[in-house]
Design a protein around this motif. Structure first.
Motif, PDB file in Angstrom:
ATOM      1  N   TYR A 158       0.862  -1.308  -0.055  1.00  0.00           N
ATOM      2  CA  TYR A 158      -0.015   0.022   0.039  1.00  0.00           C
ATOM      3  C   TYR A 158       0.866   0.982   0.062  1.00  0.00           C
ATOM      4  O   TYR A 158       2.013   1.139   0.503  1.00  0.00           O
ATOM      5  CB  TYR A 158      -0.760   0.054   1.156  1.00  0.00           C
ATOM      6  N   ALA A 159       0.350   2.276  -0.723  1.00  0.00           N
ATOM      7  CA  ALA A 159       0.959   3.626  -0.587  1.00  0.00           C
ATOM      8  C   ALA A 159      -0.112   4.610  -0.544  1.00  0.00           C
ATOM      9  O   ALA A 159      -1.221   4.373  -0.836  1.00  0.00           O
ATOM     10  CB  ALA A 159       1.752   3.731  -1.938  1.00  0.00           C
ATOM     11  N   LEU A 160       0.317   5.830  -0.274  1.00  0.00           N
ATOM     12  CA  LEU A 160      -0.478   7.041  -0.145  1.00  0.00           C
ATOM     13  C   LEU A 160      -0.630   7.607  -1.629  1.00  0.00           C
ATOM     14  O   LEU A 160       0.692   8.329  -1.984  1.00  0.00           O
ATOM     15  CB  LEU A 160      -0.324   7.930   0.866  1.00  0.00           C
ATOM     16  N   TYR A 161      -1.510   7.757  -2.514  1.00  0.00           N
ATOM     17  CA  TYR A 161      -1.416   8.608  -3.763  1.00  0.00           C
ATOM     18  C   TYR A 161      -2.128   9.585  -3.588  1.00  0.00           C
ATOM     19  O   TYR A 161      -3.604   9.757  -2.558  1.00  0.00           O
ATOM     20  CB  TYR A 161      -2.148   7.674  -4.721  1.00  0.00           C
ATOM     21  N   TYR A 162      -1.826  10.888  -3.821  1.00  0.00           N
ATOM     22  CA  TYR A 162      -2.362  12.000  -3.715  1.00  0.00           C
ATOM     23  C   TYR A 162      -2.475  13.009  -4.897  1.00  0.00           C
ATOM     24  O   TYR A 162      -1.336  12.928  -5.570  1.00  0.00           O
ATOM     25  CB  TYR A 162      -1.753  13.014  -2.419  1.00  0.00           C
ATOM     26  N   ASN A 163      -3.442  13.743  -5.193  1.00  0.00           N
ATOM     27  CA  ASN A 163      -3.776  14.543  -6.238  1.00  0.00           C
ATOM     28  C   ASN A 163      -3.112  15.797  -6.248  1.00  0.00           C
ATOM     29  O   ASN A 163      -3.354  16.641  -5.218  1.00  0.00           O
ATOM     30  CB  ASN A 163      -5.404  14.570  -6.331  1.00  0.00           C
ATOM     31  N   LYS A 164      -1.957  16.071  -7.047  1.00  0.00           N
ATOM     32  CA  LYS A 164      -1.076  17.068  -6.740  1.00  0.00           C
ATOM     33  C   LYS A 164      -1.951  18.511  -6.781  1.00  0.00           C
ATOM     34  O   LYS A 164      -1.690  19.536  -5.958  1.00  0.00           O
ATOM     35  CB  LYS A 164      -0.104  17.303  -7.723  1.00  0.00           C
ATOM     36  N   LYS A 273     -12.550  12.968  -7.813  1.00  0.00           N
ATOM     37  CA  LYS A 273     -13.574  13.255  -6.524  1.00  0.00           C
ATOM     38  C   LYS A 273     -13.049  13.318  -5.354  1.00  0.00           C
ATOM     39  O   LYS A 273     -13.638  13.748  -4.114  1.00  0.00           O
ATOM     40  CB  LYS A 273     -14.653  12.138  -6.535  1.00  0.00           C
ATOM     41  N   THR A 274     -11.899  12.565  -5.078  1.00  0.00           N
ATOM     42  CA  THR A 274     -11.118  12.462  -3.697  1.00  0.00           C
ATOM     43  C   THR A 274      -9.467  12.863  -3.998  1.00  0.00           C
ATOM     44  O   THR A 274      -9.112  12.934  -5.137  1.00  0.00           O
ATOM     45  CB  THR A 274     -11.123  11.233  -3.138  1.00  0.00           C
ATOM     46  N   GLY A 275      -9.140  13.473  -2.872  1.00  0.00           N
ATOM     47  CA  GLY A 275      -7.625  14.069  -3.092  1.00  0.00           C
ATOM     48  C   GLY A 275      -6.739  13.097  -2.565  1.00  0.00           C
ATOM     49  O   GLY A 275      -5.550  13.316  -2.817  1.00  0.00           O
ATOM     50  N   MET A 276      -7.088  11.908  -1.934  1.00  0.00           N
ATOM     51  CA  MET A 276      -6.109  11.009  -1.604  1.00  0.00           C
ATOM     52  C   MET A 276      -6.579   9.353  -1.825  1.00  0.00           C
ATOM     53  O   MET A 276      -7.886   9.256  -1.799  1.00  0.00           O
ATOM     54  CB  MET A 276      -5.838  11.190  -0.009  1.00  0.00           C
ATOM     55  N   LEU A 277      -5.826   8.708  -1.861  1.00  0.00           N
ATOM     56  CA  LEU A 277      -6.149   7.071  -2.255  1.00  0.00           C
ATOM     57  C   LEU A 277      -4.929   5.952  -1.353  1.00  0.00           C
ATOM     58  O   LEU A 277      -3.793   6.592  -1.515  1.00  0.00           O
ATOM     59  CB  LEU A 277      -6.267   6.802  -3.568  1.00  0.00           C
ATOM     60  N   LEU A 278      -5.588   5.252  -0.693  1.00  0.00           N
ATOM     61  CA  LEU A 278      -4.748   4.218   0.218  1.00  0.00           C
ATOM     62  C   LEU A 278      -5.024   3.051  -0.764  1.00  0.00           C
ATOM     63  O   LEU A 278      -6.006   2.519  -0.607  1.00  0.00           O
ATOM     64  CB  LEU A 278      -5.054   4.347   1.641  1.00  0.00           C
ATOM     65  N   TRP A 279      -4.118   2.626  -1.312  1.00  0.00           N
ATOM     66  CA  TRP A 279      -4.054   1.397  -2.483  1.00  0.00           C
ATOM     67  C   TRP A 279      -2.937   0.776  -2.689  1.00  0.00           C
ATOM     68  O   TRP A 279      -1.805   1.194  -2.388  1.00  0.00           O
ATOM     69  CB  TRP A 279      -4.689   2.018  -3.632  1.00  0.00           C
ATOM     70  N   ASP A 295       0.003  13.599 -12.473  1.00  0.00           N
ATOM     71  CA  ASP A 295      -1.150  14.295 -11.881  1.00  0.00           C
ATOM     72  C   ASP A 295      -1.050  13.681 -10.474  1.00  0.00           C
ATOM     73  O   ASP A 295      -1.617  14.515  -9.598  1.00  0.00           O
ATOM     74  CB  ASP A 295      -2.473  13.817 -12.437  1.00  0.00           C
ATOM     75  N   PHE A 296      -0.463  12.819  -9.988  1.00  0.00           N
ATOM     76  CA  PHE A 296      -0.418  12.182  -8.755  1.00  0.00           C
ATOM     77  C   PHE A 296       0.872  12.213  -8.070  1.00  0.00           C
ATOM     78  O   PHE A 296       1.696  11.725  -8.933  1.00  0.00           O
ATOM     79  CB  PHE A 296      -1.385  10.863  -8.414  1.00  0.00           C
ATOM     80  N   GLY A 297       1.122  12.046  -6.803  1.00  0.00           N
ATOM     81  CA  GLY A 297       2.237  11.819  -6.118  1.00  0.00           C
ATOM     82  C   GLY A 297       2.182  10.606  -5.100  1.00  0.00           C
ATOM     83  O   GLY A 297       0.870  10.073  -5.167  1.00  0.00           O
ATOM     84  N   ILE A 298       3.052  10.130  -4.865  1.00  0.00           N
ATOM     85  CA  ILE A 298       3.123   8.943  -4.230  1.00  0.00           C
ATOM     86  C   ILE A 298       3.923   8.854  -2.978  1.00  0.00           C
ATOM     87  O   ILE A 298       5.249   9.258  -3.083  1.00  0.00           O
ATOM     88  CB  ILE A 298       3.566   7.514  -5.119  1.00  0.00           C
ATOM     89  N   ALA A 299       3.688   8.381  -1.832  1.00  0.00           N
ATOM     90  CA  ALA A 299       4.169   8.744  -0.481  1.00  0.00           C
ATOM     91  C   ALA A 299       3.797   7.249   0.376  1.00  0.00           C
ATOM     92  O   ALA A 299       2.806   6.887   0.090  1.00  0.00           O
ATOM     93  CB  ALA A 299       3.760   9.789   0.311  1.00  0.00           C
ATOM     94  N   PRO A 300       4.501   7.098   1.476  1.00  0.00           N
ATOM     95  CA  PRO A 300       4.267   6.121   2.276  1.00  0.00           C
ATOM     96  C   PRO A 300       3.019   6.252   3.163  1.00  0.00           C
ATOM     97  O   PRO A 300       2.489   7.507   3.175  1.00  0.00           O
ATOM     98  CB  PRO A 300       5.396   6.010   3.349  1.00  0.00           C
TER      99      PRO A 300
END
Length: 438
Positions: A158-164, A273-279, A295-300
């Motif tokens: 899993y990682a945190l995906y976020y809409n920049k 529709k959402t700014g963050m995703l845990l996937w 378009d998106f970044g990836i973080a722990p």
């Protein structure tokens, strides 16, 4: 487990897990000779955004295998919502495929059926040896002290995906590292019909993946050291409550998510529709739905302290897909040859690139495709801060029972009912009564 994803499962009875027949078999061979099989049946798990995308990824590789060996592989991509029940039915009837993908969280449960080929030293040697695979992937191939029931195919975390853009518009300078920051950022994003994040409340297996991590971060676990269910310890209860509170109390998850099923949270993120995703290893899935990699970044995934590491700061399960062989297959030689092909360095690079996953084969990991900033997050998580799913025979029942308990709690939250420590514990107590007695 999706994508190294794990999967929703129906109720599993003890008899289904133990009454395995040795009769029957997989697909037949031309002429009936086990020495020269000409056809294999293969159940692949749905890794991409759709079954059709998976067919486009896999069929050229299966054609390549047929050209090289003369063995035709008949492919069926099975949705996650059906896969575990299909497998369990096959283990009891003796009528399954020759080769199949399984969520790695199911390895010990399916191993206990006795239906899968054990990967002893002799069998591993046929595909190049056990030491080709990384330890974290091998740790989710069956119960400790037994020969693995599967071979690692795709590794994920899993990682945190976020809409920049959404982060910039909300004045958020960097991705959150703690859950407090995650909630605070989620509230900034939850405006104008958009939400901080999304979860699949009606997807029991997805619920379990998060619940295990939240429980670990609160000092709990769902099984004791000797494999007994322990769903109501303080850490497990607090972890589940913290997870559901993202909807119930923090209100950064839309109430409608209580009814969300497979891939709906990914689609919400992909469509803004959402700014963050845990996937799990989501990049290819997101890009197939129209997002650019820029378009998106990836973080722990966040932790309580903000510093991922061992112990309570685990921030993912060791996710992935394993390949297994039904041991009553008429095509054991061909099935083993197919596993060797799929876990070869060349195929590992092709397939794991297609699914944004990490090769569980050490030498394939050195490829440049798996050493980008995005994949570095996944590799680092797997190496340092991920924990294997409970490797117990009752794991699939655990997914169903506790995953459904969390589904019920999300339904309460969506309906405006209070989610309290007492109500969480009551649901988990009910789930524990559904586990087989030893």
């Amino acid at each position: 487990m999706r994508r190294i994803r794990a999967a929703a499962a129906g109720a599993v009875t003890v008899s289904m897990l133990t009454a395995v027949t040795a009769c029957g078999g997989g697909s037949s061979t031309d002429g009936g000779s086990n020495d020269s099989p000409k056809t294999l049946t293969y159940w692949a798990s749905n890794q991409g955004a759709s079954v059709e995308i998976d067919k486009k990824v896999l069929q050229p590789e299966l054609d390549k295998f047929e050209k090289d060996t003369g063995i035709k592989v008949e492919l069926e991509v099975v949705p996650w919502s059906d896969l575990l029940n299909r497998i369990l039915t096959a283990t009891t009837s003796g009528q399954g495929p020759d080769v199949l993908n399984i969520g790695n969280t199911w390895s010990a449960s399916l191993q206990a059926t006795g239906a899968l080929l054990p990967w002893d030293t002799k069998n591993f040697d046929k595909i190049g040896g056990k030491d080709r695979f990384v330890d974290s992937a091998l740790g989710s191939t069956g119960a400790q002290g037994q020969d693995p029931a599967a071979v690692p195919l795709y590794s994920m975390s899993y990682a945190l995906y976020y809409n920049k853009k959404m982060f910039a518009d909300a004045g958020i300078a960097k991705p959150p590292t703690t859950w407090d920051e995650f909630v605070a950022d989620g509230k900034k994003l939850s405006k104008g019909g958009k939400w901080g994040t999304a979860f699949e409340g009606s997807n029991p297996a997805e619920n379990i993946h998060h619940a295990v991590v939240f429980a670990k971060q609160n000092g709990g676990d769902f099984f004791t050291a000797d494999g007994k269910a322990d769903f109501t310890n303080d850490g497990a209860v607090e972890g589940v409550k913290q997870f559901v509170d993202l909807m119930a109390t923090d209100k950064i998850v839309a109430p409608g998510n209580a009814e969300y099923a497979q891939n709906q949270s990914v689609s919400d993120f992909a469509t803004g529709k959402t700014g963050m995703l845990l996937w799990q290893s989501a990049s290819a899935n997101l890009e197939s739905q129209g997002m650019s990699a820029d378009d998106f970044g990836i973080a722990p995934v966040p932790v309580k302290s903000g510093t991922p590491g061992a112990g309570e700061n685990v921030n993912s399960m060791v996710m992935g897909i394993n390949m297994s062989v039904f041991k009553n297959s008429d095509n054991l030689d061909g099935a083993t040859e197919f596993v060797k092909f799929m876990t070869s360095d060349a195929e590992q690079k092709i397939l794991n690139t297609a699914y944004s996953s990490i090769p569980p084969v050490k030498t394939a990991q050195t490829d440049a495709a798996f050493n980008t900033p995005a994949t570095a997050v996944l590799k680092d998580t797997l190496a340092k801060s991920a924990v294997a799913a409970p490797q117990v025979a009752d794991e699939s029942q655990f997914e169903t029972a506790v995953g459904t308990a969390i589904k019920n709690l999300f339904a309460d939250a969506a309906a405006g009912k209070p989610v309290t420590t007492e109500s969480v514990k009551a649901q988990l107590e009910k789930a524990q009564t559904q586990m087989p007695t030893k």
